[in-house]
Design a protein around this motif. Structure first.
Motif, short mmCIF file in Angstrom:
data_model
loop_
_atom_site.label_atom_id
_atom_site.label_comp_id
_atom_site.label_asym_id
_atom_site.label_seq_id
_atom_site.Cartn_x
_atom_site.Cartn_y
_atom_site.Cartn_z
N ARG A 308 6.06 2.28 12.99
CA ARG A 308 5.23 1.11 13.28
C ARG A 308 5.76 -0.15 12.58
O ARG A 308 5.02 -1.11 12.37
N ARG A 309 7.02 -0.15 12.23
CA ARG A 309 7.64 -1.32 11.61
C ARG A 309 8.22 -2.22 12.69
O ARG A 309 8.85 -1.75 13.64
N GLU A 530 3.05 -7.80 7.40
CA GLU A 530 3.59 -6.44 7.51
C GLU A 530 4.35 -6.07 6.24
O GLU A 530 4.22 -4.96 5.71
N ARG A 531 5.16 -7.01 5.74
CA ARG A 531 5.93 -6.74 4.52
C ARG A 531 5.00 -6.52 3.32
O ARG A 531 5.23 -5.63 2.50
N GLN A 532 3.91 -7.27 3.24
CA GLN A 532 2.96 -7.09 2.15
C GLN A 532 2.27 -5.73 2.23
O GLN A 532 2.07 -5.06 1.23
N ARG A 533 1.93 -5.32 3.46
CA ARG A 533 1.32 -3.99 3.63
C ARG A 533 2.28 -2.91 3.20
O ARG A 533 1.89 -1.91 2.60
N THR A 534 3.55 -3.10 3.55
CA THR A 534 4.56 -2.09 3.20
C THR A 534 4.71 -1.98 1.69
O THR A 534 4.86 -0.88 1.13
N ARG A 535 4.63 -3.08 0.98
CA ARG A 535 4.76 -3.06 -0.48
C ARG A 535 3.60 -2.33 -1.14
O ARG A 535 3.77 -1.70 -2.19
N HIS A 536 2.41 -2.43 -0.54
CA HIS A 536 1.23 -1.81 -1.14
C HIS A 536 1.15 -0.32 -0.85
O HIS A 536 0.32 0.38 -1.43
N VAL A 537 1.94 0.14 0.10
CA VAL A 537 1.91 1.58 0.45
C VAL A 537 2.64 2.39 -0.61
O VAL A 537 3.75 2.05 -0.99
#
Length: 537
Positions: A308-309, A530-537
């Motif tokens: 989903r990226r 999207e990049r911020q969500r990825t960092r929090h995962v």
């Protein structure tokens, strides 16, 4: 003076002639819906009658197969008798089997498969006559559509036999179907012999056989015939209905559809008038908008279905008007194609993409933006030169810009092959857009050597449904895999569609499930979120 008056008169006549022709054209176009709705009413009536008559024929076929299964059950019970054939005990058991089966008129025991020994109702035969050639012979049963009159009733019987026994059936039991309309007819025809086995009293034999051979047509007797064949027996059911019934239903449907046609015709006439008034100016407005760079590019995300990226976006041109109104692309893009504006439009889209996304594409080597080309862009190497010069000016690598070409762009195949090869040599990926909606096929893909297939939304919409085109998407996916091509599914709107695509090996998706087309800044915000969500995962 006279010459000027003459010229004015001619111009006036020409103007009035054009007006008259336009008015006549509008009237002609307005009458099309009326004729169309009349045709629709007729077809609706035909479909209704066809469905009703087919249902009636299937009821007759159900009756036949019920009688046939009753006869098979009787033969099966005869196989279980243990007494000596044709003995008194055996004859009593035969009568019991015959009486237990509603449609069986008699049960007969055979010797050496073809000779009559005794019957449940007729007793032992003094002369063991030999059976004639059957009308049809299957792996387990033989069928005589017109068996000779064993019981001396004055009419032939229908006989079904295995190797040791036979049952006799009254052919009339095959058409013993109750219907509400006495004008209908029902007949049974042998498919191997083309002869009538049974029919109602109102059926005409010659026309029944014609109706059997030409199902779905009206015969000279004014009856519309439908044929339904049995999967178990060498027979077909022929149902008939007088054409007057169809005419009656057509009149009823016409009362509904004709007013619709009138209203639709008036609406089309009004719309056509408005279109004629705006058409001449719309081309000029588009030419002005391109020259003044008043169009915009919106970006629809393309995502990796597995992660989903976001891996890229498709550049979609938009034409904004006053008060946030947009002219639809399906209106102005064909207009540009018809008025030699499509190449300037393509160049403008490329310039706007570079303006909007140059910094992003310089920093993000994992992203790309795809640009749509028209057929004329693939007919010469003009755009290749423009593309090379523009990307060099804004320092964007060729790998960051992908090229989308619809199947219409391959109409000039020989030229298009060279242009596509040149684009790929420059470092651009080439995508076939809306694959499956045009004329291309496996041979085209092998010829053009593209990189990615984009599966059209119309096929994704049918995934997991029972639509007639539901099998197209799996077929396109198979083609993509067989040619080792990447695939992008367009118009993905549900998680169920996304799951199906992942399960079938489609790598990427594009659609409202992941994001609508959005302005440049909104797309940049989308990537940032999207990049911020990825960092929090």
């Amino acid at each position: 003076m006279n010459t000027q008056m003459l010229m004015l008169t001619r111009k006036s006549l020409l103007h009035h002639s054009i007006v008259v022709l336009v008015v006549l054209g509008i009237i002609a176009v307005a009458t099309i819906p009326v004729g169309l709705m009349t045709y629709v009413a007729e077809k609706r009536a035909q479909v209704r009658e066809y469905e009703a008559l087919s249902l009636y024929a299937r009821r007759g076929l159900t009756r036949i197969e019920m009688v046939y299964n009753n006869a098979r059950d009787a033969l099966g019970q005869m196989q279980q008798l243990t007494a000596e054939p044709c003995s008194d005990e055996y004859m009593a058991d035969m009568r019991r089997v015959s009486l237990m089966h509603r449609y069986v008129q008699d049960v007969v025991t055979l010797r050496d498969r073809d000779y009559l020994m005794c019957g449940a109702m007729l007793g032992r035969f003094a002369h063991q006559n030999r059976l004639g050639k059957p009308s049809w012979e299957g792996p387990h049963y033989r069928v005589w559509l017109h068996a000779y009159d064993i019981e001396d009733t004055g009419k032939p019987m229908l006989m079904i036999a295995d190797d040791t026994h036979a049952v006799l059936l009254d052919p009339e039991s095959l058409v013993d179907v109750v219907v509400e309309d006495p004008t209908l007819s029902l007949s049974v025809v042998g498919t191997g012999t083309n002869e009538i086995v049974a029919s109602w009293h109102n059926a005409r034999p010659d026309f029944i056989l014609k109706g059997y051979k030409e199902s779905g047509k009206r015969q000279a007797d004014g009856v519309y015939y439908i044929t339904v064949k049995s999967a178990q027996l060498p027979i077909a059911v022929v149902a008939g209905e007088p054409s007057i019934n169809l005419l009656r239903h057509w009149y009823a449907a016409l009362q509904i559809w004709l007013p619709v046609g009138v209203v639709l015709g008036l609406a089309i006439a009004a719309g056509l008038l408005m279109y004629i008034r705006s058409r001449s100016s719309l081309v000029g407005q588009l030419r002005y908008a391109i020259r003044r760079r008043q169009l915009q590019v919106h970006y629809q995300p393309i995502v990796d279905l597995a992660t989903r990226r976001c891996i890229g976006a498709e550049a979609l041109v938009r034409w904004p008007q006053a008060r946030d109104v947009m002219v639809r692309p399906d209106v102005f893009v064909p207009l540009a194609e018809d008025n030699q504006l499509i190449q300037p439009l393509t160049d403008l889209v490329l310039d706007l993409v570079c303006k909007d996304m140059a910094t992003l594409l310089q920093l993000r080597s994992d992203l790309y933006v795809s640009i749509n080309l028209a057929a004329i862009d693939l007919s010469t190497d003009r755009f290749c030169a423009v593309l090379k010069r523009t990307l060099a000016a804004c320092s964007i690598e060729p790998q960051r810009i992908a090229i989308e070409a619809t199947e219409r762009g391959f109409m000039h195949a020989q030229t298009a092959v060279g242009i596509i090869q040149q684009l790929r040599q420059m470092g651009h990926r080439v995508l076939i857009d809306d694959f499956g909606t045009g004329y291309s096929g496996l041979s085209y893909l092998q010829t053009f050597q593209v990189d990615v297939l984009k599966i059209d939304k119309s096929f994704i919409d049918t995934v997991g449904t029972e639509a007639a085109t539901a099998s197209v998407a799996p077929h396109i996916v198979e083609i993509g895999h067989s040619l080792h091509l990447k695939m992008i599914a367009e118009g993905v709107e549900s998680e169920a569609q996304a799951a199906w695509l992942v399960a079938h090996g489609v790598q990427s998706g594009q659609g409202w499930l992941f994001g609508k087309p959005m302005p440049a800044q909104a797309f940049l915000d989308y990537l940032n979120n999207e990049r911020q969500r990825t960092r929090h995962v």
